[in-house]
Design a protein around this motif. Structure first.
Motif, PDB file in Angstrom:
ATOM      1  N   LYS A   1       0.822  -1.222   0.000  1.00 21.24           N
ATOM      2  CA  LYS A   1       0.000   0.000   0.000  1.00 21.24           C
ATOM      3  C   LYS A   1       0.852   1.266   0.000  1.00 21.24           C
ATOM      4  CE  LYS A   1      -0.633   0.590   5.021  1.00 21.24           C
ATOM      5  NZ  LYS A   1      -1.630   0.642   6.119  1.00 21.24           N
ATOM      6  N   ASN A   2       2.129   1.138   0.333  1.00 17.15           N
ATOM      7  CA  ASN A   2       3.023   2.300   0.330  1.00 17.15           C
ATOM      8  C   ASN A   2       3.661   2.547  -1.029  1.00 17.15           C
ATOM      9  OD1 ASN A   2       2.637   2.833   3.100  1.00 17.15           O
ATOM     10  ND2 ASN A   2       4.174   1.293   3.648  1.00 17.15           N
ATOM     11  N   PHE A   3       3.334   1.707  -2.012  1.00 20.08           N
ATOM     12  CA  PHE A   3       4.008   1.810  -3.302  1.00 20.08           C
ATOM     13  C   PHE A   3       3.043   1.853  -4.476  1.00 20.08           C
ATOM     14  CE2 PHE A   3       7.035   0.166  -0.278  1.00 20.08           C
ATOM     15  CZ  PHE A   3       8.144   0.967  -0.534  1.00 20.08           C
ATOM     16  N   GLY A   4       1.905   2.510  -4.272  1.00 23.54           N
ATOM     17  CA  GLY A   4       1.036   2.820  -5.401  1.00 23.54           C
ATOM     18  C   GLY A   4      -0.068   1.838  -5.710  1.00 23.54           C
ATOM     19  N   VAL A   5      -0.337   0.900  -4.791  1.00 17.78           N
ATOM     20  CA  VAL A   5      -1.498   0.021  -4.973  1.00 17.78           C
ATOM     21  C   VAL A   5      -2.304  -0.014  -3.673  1.00 17.78           C
ATOM     22  CG1 VAL A   5      -0.543  -1.442  -6.786  1.00 17.78           C
ATOM     23  CG2 VAL A   5      -0.113  -2.022  -4.397  1.00 17.78           C
ATOM     24  N   PRO A   6      -3.644  -0.056  -3.756  1.00 12.75           N
ATOM     25  CA  PRO A   6      -4.461  -0.012  -2.543  1.00 12.75           C
ATOM     26  C   PRO A   6      -4.664  -1.395  -1.919  1.00 12.75           C
ATOM     27  CG  PRO A   6      -5.878   0.085  -4.456  1.00 12.75           C
ATOM     28  CD  PRO A   6      -4.478   0.029  -4.975  1.00 12.75           C
ATOM     29  N   GLN A   7      -3.564  -2.003  -1.472  1.00 19.35           N
ATOM     30  CA  GLN A   7      -3.626  -3.326  -0.859  1.00 19.35           C
ATOM     31  C   GLN A   7      -2.689  -3.384   0.346  1.00 19.35           C
ATOM     32  OE1 GLN A   7      -2.594  -8.049  -1.756  1.00 19.35           O
ATOM     33  NE2 GLN A   7      -2.041  -6.499  -3.239  1.00 19.35           N
ATOM     34  N   ASN A   8      -3.240  -3.772   1.479  1.00 19.69           N
ATOM     35  CA  ASN A   8      -2.440  -3.883   2.704  1.00 19.69           C
ATOM     36  C   ASN A   8      -1.735  -5.238   2.705  1.00 19.69           C
ATOM     37  OD1 ASN A   8      -1.405  -3.328   5.263  1.00 19.69           O
ATOM     38  ND2 ASN A   8      -3.184  -4.195   6.299  1.00 19.69           N
ATOM     39  N   ARG A   9      -0.616  -5.309   2.000  1.00 20.14           N
ATOM     40  CA  ARG A   9       0.096  -6.569   1.778  1.00 20.14           C
ATOM     41  C   ARG A   9       1.536  -6.432   2.256  1.00 20.14           C
ATOM     42  NH1 ARG A   9      -1.151 -10.620  -1.729  1.00 20.14           N
ATOM     43  NH2 ARG A   9       0.488 -12.065  -2.369  1.00 20.14           N
ATOM     44  N   GLU A  10       1.846  -7.078   3.360  1.00 21.96           N
ATOM     45  CA  GLU A  10       3.200  -7.009   3.920  1.00 21.96           C
ATOM     46  C   GLU A  10       3.996  -8.251   3.524  1.00 21.96           C
ATOM     47  OE1 GLU A  10       3.160  -4.558   7.992  1.00 21.96           O
ATOM     48  OE2 GLU A  10       1.958  -6.394   8.096  1.00 21.96           O
TER      49      GLU A  10
ATOM     50  N   PRO B   1     -11.008 -10.861 -11.255  1.00 20.34           N
ATOM     51  CA  PRO B   1      -9.581 -11.145 -11.395  1.00 20.34           C
ATOM     52  C   PRO B   1      -8.783  -9.939 -11.875  1.00 20.34           C
ATOM     53  CG  PRO B   1     -10.841 -12.996 -12.211  1.00 20.34           C
ATOM     54  CD  PRO B   1     -11.832 -11.902 -11.917  1.00 20.34           C
ATOM     55  N   ARG B   2      -9.369  -9.135 -12.751  1.00 18.94           N
ATOM     56  CA  ARG B   2      -8.652  -7.942 -13.220  1.00 18.94           C
ATOM     57  C   ARG B   2      -8.427  -6.954 -12.084  1.00 18.94           C
ATOM     58  NH1 ARG B   2      -5.143  -7.208 -16.810  1.00 18.94           N
ATOM     59  NH2 ARG B   2      -6.447  -8.296 -18.342  1.00 18.94           N
ATOM     60  N   GLU B   3      -9.382  -6.828 -11.188  1.00 15.93           N
ATOM     61  CA  GLU B   3      -9.192  -5.944 -10.035  1.00 15.93           C
ATOM     62  C   GLU B   3      -8.084  -6.484  -9.127  1.00 15.93           C
ATOM     63  OE1 GLU B   3     -13.635  -3.926  -9.552  1.00 15.93           O
ATOM     64  OE2 GLU B   3     -13.294  -5.987  -8.846  1.00 15.93           O
ATOM     65  N   TRP B   4      -8.000  -7.800  -8.984  1.00 12.26           N
ATOM     66  CA  TRP B   4      -6.887  -8.381  -8.214  1.00 12.26           C
ATOM     67  C   TRP B   4      -5.564  -8.104  -8.911  1.00 12.26           C
ATOM     68  CZ3 TRP B   4      -7.091 -13.427  -4.976  1.00 12.26           C
ATOM     69  CH2 TRP B   4      -8.073 -13.312  -3.992  1.00 12.26           C
ATOM     70  N   ALA B   5      -5.558  -8.167 -10.232  1.00  8.56           N
ATOM     71  CA  ALA B   5      -4.339  -7.855 -10.986  1.00  8.56           C
ATOM     72  C   ALA B   5      -3.896  -6.420 -10.702  1.00  8.56           C
ATOM     73  CB  ALA B   5      -4.582  -8.048 -12.487  1.00  8.56           C
ATOM     74  N   ARG B   6      -4.863  -5.510 -10.662  1.00  6.14           N
ATOM     75  CA  ARG B   6      -4.537  -4.103 -10.389  1.00  6.14           C
ATOM     76  C   ARG B   6      -4.050  -3.923  -8.954  1.00  6.14           C
ATOM     77  NH1 ARG B   6     -10.232  -2.567 -13.092  1.00  6.14           N
ATOM     78  NH2 ARG B   6      -9.603  -2.643 -15.297  1.00  6.14           N
ATOM     79  N   LEU B   7      -4.626  -4.685  -8.013  1.00  9.06           N
ATOM     80  CA  LEU B   7      -4.161  -4.600  -6.624  1.00  9.06           C
ATOM     81  C   LEU B   7      -2.700  -5.010  -6.508  1.00  9.06           C
ATOM     82  CD1 LEU B   7      -7.150  -6.037  -4.528  1.00  9.06           C
ATOM     83  CD2 LEU B   7      -6.368  -3.660  -4.643  1.00  9.06           C
ATOM     84  N   GLN B   8      -2.234  -5.862  -7.419  1.00  6.47           N
ATOM     85  CA  GLN B   8      -0.838  -6.291  -7.415  1.00  6.47           C
ATOM     86  C   GLN B   8       0.029  -5.438  -8.338  1.00  6.47           C
ATOM     87  OE1 GLN B   8       0.043  -8.021  -4.999  1.00  6.47           O
ATOM     88  NE2 GLN B   8      -0.233 -10.223  -5.280  1.00  6.47           N
ATOM     89  N   GLY B   9      -0.575  -4.439  -8.976  1.00  9.72           N
ATOM     90  CA  GLY B   9       0.210  -3.529  -9.809  1.00  9.72           C
ATOM     91  C   GLY B   9       0.526  -4.056 -11.192  1.00  9.72           C
TER      92      GLY B   9
ATOM     93  N   VAL C   1       3.972  -5.764  -7.853  1.00 11.68           N
ATOM     94  CA  VAL C   1       4.987  -5.308  -8.805  1.00 11.68           C
ATOM     95  C   VAL C   1       5.618  -3.964  -8.427  1.00 11.68           C
ATOM     96  CG1 VAL C   1       5.412  -4.683 -11.219  1.00 11.68           C
ATOM     97  CG2 VAL C   1       3.955  -6.646 -10.671  1.00 11.68           C
ATOM     98  N   PRO C   2       4.834  -2.931  -8.045  1.00 13.97           N
ATOM     99  CA  PRO C   2       5.470  -1.638  -7.747  1.00 13.97           C
ATOM    100  C   PRO C   2       6.442  -1.684  -6.567  1.00 13.97           C
ATOM    101  CG  PRO C   2       3.117  -1.362  -8.126  1.00 13.97           C
ATOM    102  CD  PRO C   2       3.358  -2.826  -7.994  1.00 13.97           C
ATOM    103  N   ALA C   3       6.129  -2.483  -5.536  1.00 17.35           N
ATOM    104  CA  ALA C   3       7.042  -2.604  -4.395  1.00 17.35           C
ATOM    105  C   ALA C   3       8.329  -3.310  -4.803  1.00 17.35           C
ATOM    106  CB  ALA C   3       6.358  -3.355  -3.250  1.00 17.35           C
ATOM    107  N   ILE C   4       8.197  -4.340  -5.639  1.00 12.65           N
ATOM    108  CA  ILE C   4       9.365  -5.046  -6.162  1.00 12.65           C
ATOM    109  C   ILE C   4      10.212  -4.095  -7.002  1.00 12.65           C
ATOM    110  CG2 ILE C   4      10.112  -6.843  -7.767  1.00 12.65           C
ATOM    111  CD1 ILE C   4       9.168  -8.048  -5.186  1.00 12.65           C
ATOM    112  N   GLN C   5       9.554  -3.343  -7.873  1.00  8.82           N
ATOM    113  CA  GLN C   5      10.299  -2.468  -8.779  1.00  8.82           C
ATOM    114  C   GLN C   5      11.018  -1.349  -8.028  1.00  8.82           C
ATOM    115  OE1 GLN C   5       8.319  -1.485 -12.447  1.00  8.82           O
ATOM    116  NE2 GLN C   5       9.379   0.487 -12.630  1.00  8.82           N
ATOM    117  N   ALA C   6      10.362  -0.777  -7.029  1.00 11.57           N
ATOM    118  CA  ALA C   6      11.003   0.302  -6.266  1.00 11.57           C
ATOM    119  C   ALA C   6      12.256  -0.193  -5.561  1.00 11.57           C
ATOM    120  CB  ALA C   6      10.007   0.868  -5.249  1.00 11.57           C
ATOM    121  N   THR C   7      12.207  -1.416  -5.041  1.00 11.52           N
ATOM    122  CA  THR C   7      13.370  -1.985  -4.362  1.00 11.52           C
ATOM    123  C   THR C   7      14.431  -2.400  -5.373  1.00 11.52           C
ATOM    124  OG1 THR C   7      11.896  -2.807  -2.627  1.00 11.52           O
ATOM    125  CG2 THR C   7      14.111  -3.755  -2.710  1.00 11.52           C
TER     126      THR C   7
END
Length: 396
Positions: free
Chosen positions: A220-229, A348-356, A380-386
């Motif tokens: 959720k800190n990297f551009g997707v609305p999902q609380n995924r740690e 499923p497309r909304e889940w895809a968007r939640l994962q960036g 994906v966005p959290a992976i890419q930022a790192t």
């Protein structure tokens, strides 16, 4: 192993070899790729896989996510799933030289989007033999397993029989400049912390990598609305003399559920039946009476989704309101009518968007498989930022 299963394994490897050569042009695959295509008649598939590849041996498949024209670095993609790591790395200029995934449904999705059939079981020496030398970064979202380390120091040999051992073995043989590992947050407390302690010990002391302390990163800190740690573990070969690494800071712009919801009216098949909704209310009430917080949850448009997961209450913890439905005719065989409260599962497309995942990412499997694939994937966005931080360092 039966004769049939042996032939199937050979066929799977052949598909991986040819498609890897078509996409990457790496010489490690060239000779066998030519042999396979020339001998393809033995598979009796003239109108399918090999026929198509005979026509396109010198050009990549028409897929959404091609290799960058000018590579900045190379990487391999282990436990690849449906390619979340690969999208992030290619966005940064990376060229994928090898990929491995053993789930057949995930392989189908991976091939549709990248033009490559992943190699299968990475624990097999025959599969490891196709990993090229000289790649820069090893990427792996490996499963979490307990080690047999009672009374031992928790070193390389103690990880045998686990999938981390295979990651470590590839690092030992190939010695890439860096690695990027992803796992569930629970790895930190798994087996009272012994599992993570052993992993770090092997990476630092047995394999000779500088490994900064792992960090829990939230999607959720990297551009997707999902609380995924998830826990991220990165490392750099010690001869590169890298002595510090800073994980990326959260993005300023925060996304909410409304940003990823479908723009058009969705099928009634995603709406809960009145009977199922009644069952969910009863289930939640039972747990509430026991003081537990389990049960379904409806995410408001200005809210952030819970982590999407496979099984259990994965979808029911991320229900949404959507009152645009006009046709309440059931599409599937449900025992009662479609609810009139506008409560539905995400698509499923909304889940895809939640994962960036990008909008042009192809979903080529049935919904049940798609939910599983995106639920098991990386953000994906959290992976890419790192990864951007990692690449910036090794390119120096």
């Amino acid at each position: 192993m039966s004769l049939t299963s042996s032939k199937n394994n050979t066929l799977d490897i052949d598909k991986a070899v040819v498609s890897h050569y078509v996409v990457s042009k790496n010489k490690i695959y060239k000779n066998r790729a030519y042999e396979i295509v020339n001998d393809s008649k033995e598979y009796n598939e003239p109108e399918t896989f090999y026929h198509a590849l005979q026509q396109k041996l010198f050009g990549a498949e028409d897929v959404p996510f091609l290799e960058p024209e000018k590579k900045k670095f190379t990487f391999i993609d282990l436990f690849a799933g449906i390619g979340g790591f690969r999208i992030a790395m290619q966005n940064l200029g990376g060229k994928c030289e090898f990929t491995s995934e053993w789930d057949e449904s995930a392989k189908k999705t991976y091939y549709a989007n990248f033009g490559e059939v992943p190699f299968g079981d990475i624990t097999k020496e025959e599969v490891k033999s196709f990993i090229p030398d000289g790649f820069d970064v090893l990427c792996a979202g490996f499963p979490c397993q307990a080690f047999s380390i009672a009374g031992k120091r928790g070193g390389f040999e103690d990880t045998r029989g686990t999938l981390f051992y295979d990651v470590a073995e590839i690092l030992r043989r190939k010695k890439p400049k860096a690695f990027f590992l992803e796992n569930v947050k629970g790895l930190r407390s798994h087996d009272k912390g012994k599992t993570l302690e052993t992993i770090i010990n092997v990476l630092r002391n047995d394999l000779g990598y500088y490994v900064p302390d792992p960090q829990i990163m939230n999607a959720k800190n990297f551009g997707v609305p999902q609380n995924r740690e998830r826990i991220f573990i990165v490392g750099f070969r010690k001869d590169l003399n890298i002595t510090e690494f800073q994980y990326p800071e959260p993005f300023d712009a925060k996304k909410v559920l409304e940003d990823i919801k479908e723009q058009n009216v969705v099928s009634s098949k995603y709406y809960l039946s009145t009977q199922y909704l009644k069952t969910l209310h009863e289930h939640k009430a039972r747990h509430a009476n026991k003081g537990n917080g389990f049960g379904f949850e409806i995410i408001p448009d200005d809210g952030v989704a819970n982590a999407i997961v496979v099984g259990g209450m994965g979808r029911e913890r991320n229900l949404v309101y959507d009152h645009r439905i006009v046709d309440y005719t059931p599409v599937t065989k449900i025992k009662s009518e479609v609810n009139r409260e506008g409560i539905r599962k995400m698509t499923p497309r909304e889940w895809a968007r939640l994962q960036g995942f990008p909008e042009d990412y192809k979903i080529v499997v049935a919904d049940a498989s798609a939910y599983k694939q995106f639920g098991n994937s990386v953000a994906v966005p959290a992976i890419q930022a790192t990864a951007e931080k990692i690449i910036k360092i090794i390119l120096k």
